[in-house]
Design a protein around this motif. Structure first.
Motif, short mmCIF file in Angstrom:
data_model
loop_
_atom_site.label_atom_id
_atom_site.label_comp_id
_atom_site.label_asym_id
_atom_site.label_seq_id
_atom_site.Cartn_x
_atom_site.Cartn_y
_atom_site.Cartn_z
N VAL A 6 0.85 -1.19 0.00
CA VAL A 6 0.00 0.00 0.00
C VAL A 6 0.89 1.24 0.00
N VAL A 7 0.64 2.13 -0.95
CA VAL A 7 1.24 3.46 -0.95
C VAL A 7 0.10 4.45 -0.74
N ALA A 8 0.22 5.31 0.24
CA ALA A 8 -0.88 6.27 0.49
C ALA A 8 -0.31 7.59 0.97
N TYR A 9 -1.03 8.65 0.66
CA TYR A 9 -0.71 9.99 1.18
C TYR A 9 -1.77 10.36 2.20
N THR A 10 -1.30 10.62 3.42
CA THR A 10 -2.20 10.98 4.52
C THR A 10 -1.62 12.19 5.25
N ARG A 11 -2.41 12.72 6.18
CA ARG A 11 -1.96 13.91 6.92
C ARG A 11 -0.90 13.61 7.95
N SER A 12 -0.82 12.35 8.37
CA SER A 12 0.16 11.98 9.40
C SER A 12 0.48 10.50 9.30
N GLU A 13 1.59 10.12 9.92
CA GLU A 13 1.96 8.72 9.98
C GLU A 13 0.90 7.92 10.75
N GLN A 14 0.36 8.52 11.79
CA GLN A 14 -0.66 7.86 12.59
C GLN A 14 -1.91 7.55 11.75
N GLU A 15 -2.29 8.49 10.90
CA GLU A 15 -3.45 8.27 10.04
C GLU A 15 -3.17 7.14 9.04
N LYS A 152 -8.79 -12.15 -5.83
CA LYS A 152 -7.84 -11.11 -5.39
C LYS A 152 -8.29 -9.73 -5.83
N GLY A 153 -8.68 -9.63 -7.10
CA GLY A 153 -9.16 -8.34 -7.59
C GLY A 153 -10.43 -7.92 -6.90
N TYR A 154 -11.35 -8.86 -6.70
CA TYR A 154 -12.62 -8.55 -6.06
C TYR A 154 -12.38 -8.07 -4.63
N ALA A 155 -11.50 -8.75 -3.90
CA ALA A 155 -11.18 -8.34 -2.54
C ALA A 155 -10.51 -6.97 -2.52
N THR A 156 -9.65 -6.72 -3.48
CA THR A 156 -8.97 -5.43 -3.56
C THR A 156 -9.97 -4.30 -3.78
N GLU A 157 -10.97 -4.55 -4.62
CA GLU A 157 -12.00 -3.54 -4.86
C GLU A 157 -12.81 -3.26 -3.59
N ILE A 158 -13.15 -4.31 -2.85
CA ILE A 158 -13.88 -4.13 -1.59
C ILE A 158 -13.08 -3.25 -0.64
N VAL A 159 -11.82 -3.58 -0.47
CA VAL A 159 -10.98 -2.83 0.47
C VAL A 159 -10.83 -1.38 0.02
N ALA A 160 -10.58 -1.16 -1.27
CA ALA A 160 -10.40 0.20 -1.77
C ALA A 160 -11.66 1.04 -1.56
N ARG A 161 -12.81 0.48 -1.86
CA ARG A 161 -14.06 1.23 -1.69
C ARG A 161 -14.33 1.54 -0.22
N GLU A 162 -14.11 0.55 0.63
CA GLU A 162 -14.37 0.78 2.05
C GLU A 162 -13.43 1.82 2.64
N MET A 163 -12.17 1.80 2.20
CA MET A 163 -11.24 2.81 2.71
C MET A 163 -11.59 4.20 2.19
N ALA A 164 -12.00 4.29 0.93
CA ALA A 164 -12.40 5.58 0.37
C ALA A 164 -13.63 6.11 1.10
N GLU A 165 -14.57 5.23 1.41
CA GLU A 165 -15.77 5.64 2.13
C GLU A 165 -15.45 6.12 3.54
N SER A 166 -14.36 5.59 4.11
CA SER A 166 -13.98 6.00 5.47
C SER A 166 -13.07 7.22 5.48
N GLY A 167 -12.77 7.77 4.26
CA GLY A 167 -12.05 9.03 4.20
C GLY A 167 -10.70 9.03 3.52
N LEU A 168 -10.19 7.85 3.13
CA LEU A 168 -8.89 7.80 2.45
C LEU A 168 -9.03 8.42 1.05
N LYS A 169 -8.15 9.37 0.76
CA LYS A 169 -8.29 10.13 -0.49
C LYS A 169 -7.22 9.81 -1.53
N SER A 170 -6.12 9.18 -1.12
CA SER A 170 -5.01 8.99 -2.05
C SER A 170 -4.25 7.72 -1.70
N ALA A 171 -4.39 6.68 -2.54
CA ALA A 171 -3.69 5.43 -2.26
C ALA A 171 -3.55 4.59 -3.51
#
Length: 324
Positions: A6-15, A152-171
């Motif tokens: 996972v590569v992501a841009y967040t406001r902090s390491e904690q996030e 694998k692809g189906y699981a990846t889509e689930i995870v990506a959508r759920e993270m985006a819904e929880s506020g992740l904007k860049s990954a």
């Protein structure tokens, strides 16, 4: 044994750590549900369904129901090449491949009569899904599911959508050849993520020299299927893991196929499906589906691509510097 990065841009390491922990937990949960080899205490998974073939319906989580409905729908939409009910055939190939990898000097081809007998137990219409009661029943006691072409692809889509819904904007999430971009890279430099396409003739260890090309995407997925990942060798012949249901042998039209589309589950399913079709049919199918673009690496190394894919390839002038 899938490496997930996972590569992501967040406001902090904690996030970042918080999102990463959520992704890891969700991937692990989905892995256990979609596993065809192992049992887990208190969990009915795809292996549980297989173990109860011809015996009784198995109550499963909604994630399993949804995956199988997705696979059956796309099976019908794409001509029936990628079949999650091919488990009886794929199990034979899996066992011969494992033995061949462990003991190369005695590697063998599976007997065609065994494969033909197994083929009799691959009717996807005998996968009975009861949505209301959330059960799955295999009506043929000798059939089994193998969701390797899509899970694998189906699981990846689930995870990506759920993270985006929880506020992740860049990954950028990568799970064994399945790439899913969330938003754009928030590094202040790029407008699009660059995703490398593996050169089938080079090592799969990440290195610029091993990249055939780069495609640039945002909020989309890239998935590849090829003859260079899981294989064994019999008398000098390389036998990979993508089995053509028409011949019951490894498909030999291409070295690799890469698909770009919005949904990671569709990208995973379609990379396998396009790999299993002769080029003219493969191209026609890709072009008939909205939002599906593809690259084919032919047996002689020639690279062919849909017009939409050419527009986002580095070799054709695309860069990550602009949104499009």
């Amino acid at each position: 044994n899938t490496l997930i990065t996972v590569v992501a841009y967040t406001r902090s390491e904690q996030e970042f750590d918080s999102y990463f922990a959520k992704m890891r937990a969700r991937f692990r949960e989905l892995h256990q549900l979609y596993d065809i080899y192992n049992d887990y205490q208190g969990i009915n998974n795809v292996k549980t369904i297989n173990d109860n073939a011809g015996v009784q319906p198995v109550k499963v989580e909604k994630d399993v129901i949804d995956l199988l409905l997705f696979a059956k729908d796309w099976y019908r939409r794409t001509g029936g090449k990628t079949n999650v009910a091919m488990g009886a055939v794929l199990r034979i190939w899996h066992d011969y491949r494992e033995r061949g990898q462990n003991d190369p000097d005695n590697a063998e081809l599976p007997p065609m009569e065994d494969l033909r007998e197994a083929e009799r137990h691959t009717d996807i219409d005998k996968v009975i899904i009861d949505i209301e009661n959330r059960t799955v029943y295999l009506a043929d006691p000798d059939m089994s599911l193998d969701v390797g072409a899509v899970a694998k692809g189906y699981a990846t889509e689930i995870v990506a959508r759920e993270m985006a819904e929880s506020g992740l904007k860049s990954a950028l999430i990568s799970s064994g050849g399945n790439i899913r971009a969330v938003g754009k890279p928030l590094d202040g430099v790029r407008e699009r993520w660059g995703v490398g396409i593996q050169n089938p003739d080079e090592s799969i260890v990440p290195d610029e020299q091993n990249i055939l090309d780069v495609v640039f995407i945002n909020d989309s997925s890239v998935a590849s299927s090829g003859d260079y990942m899981r294989y064994y060798v019999v008398n000098g012949r390389v036998l990979h893991h993508i089995i053509d249901p028409a011949t019951l042998m490894p498909a030999d039209y291409y070295r690799a196929v890469t698909v770009m589309t919005q949904d990671a589950g569709v990208a995973d399913f379609m990379s396998t499906t396009l790999f299993l079709l002769p080029y003219e049919q493969s191209l026609a199918l890709a072009e008939s589906l909205d939002g599906v673009e593809a690259v084919w690496v032919m047996q002689d190394g020639e690279v062919k691509a849909t017009d939409g894919m050419l527009a986002i390839m580095r070799s054709r002038g695309a860069t990550g510097a602009s949104a499009r």
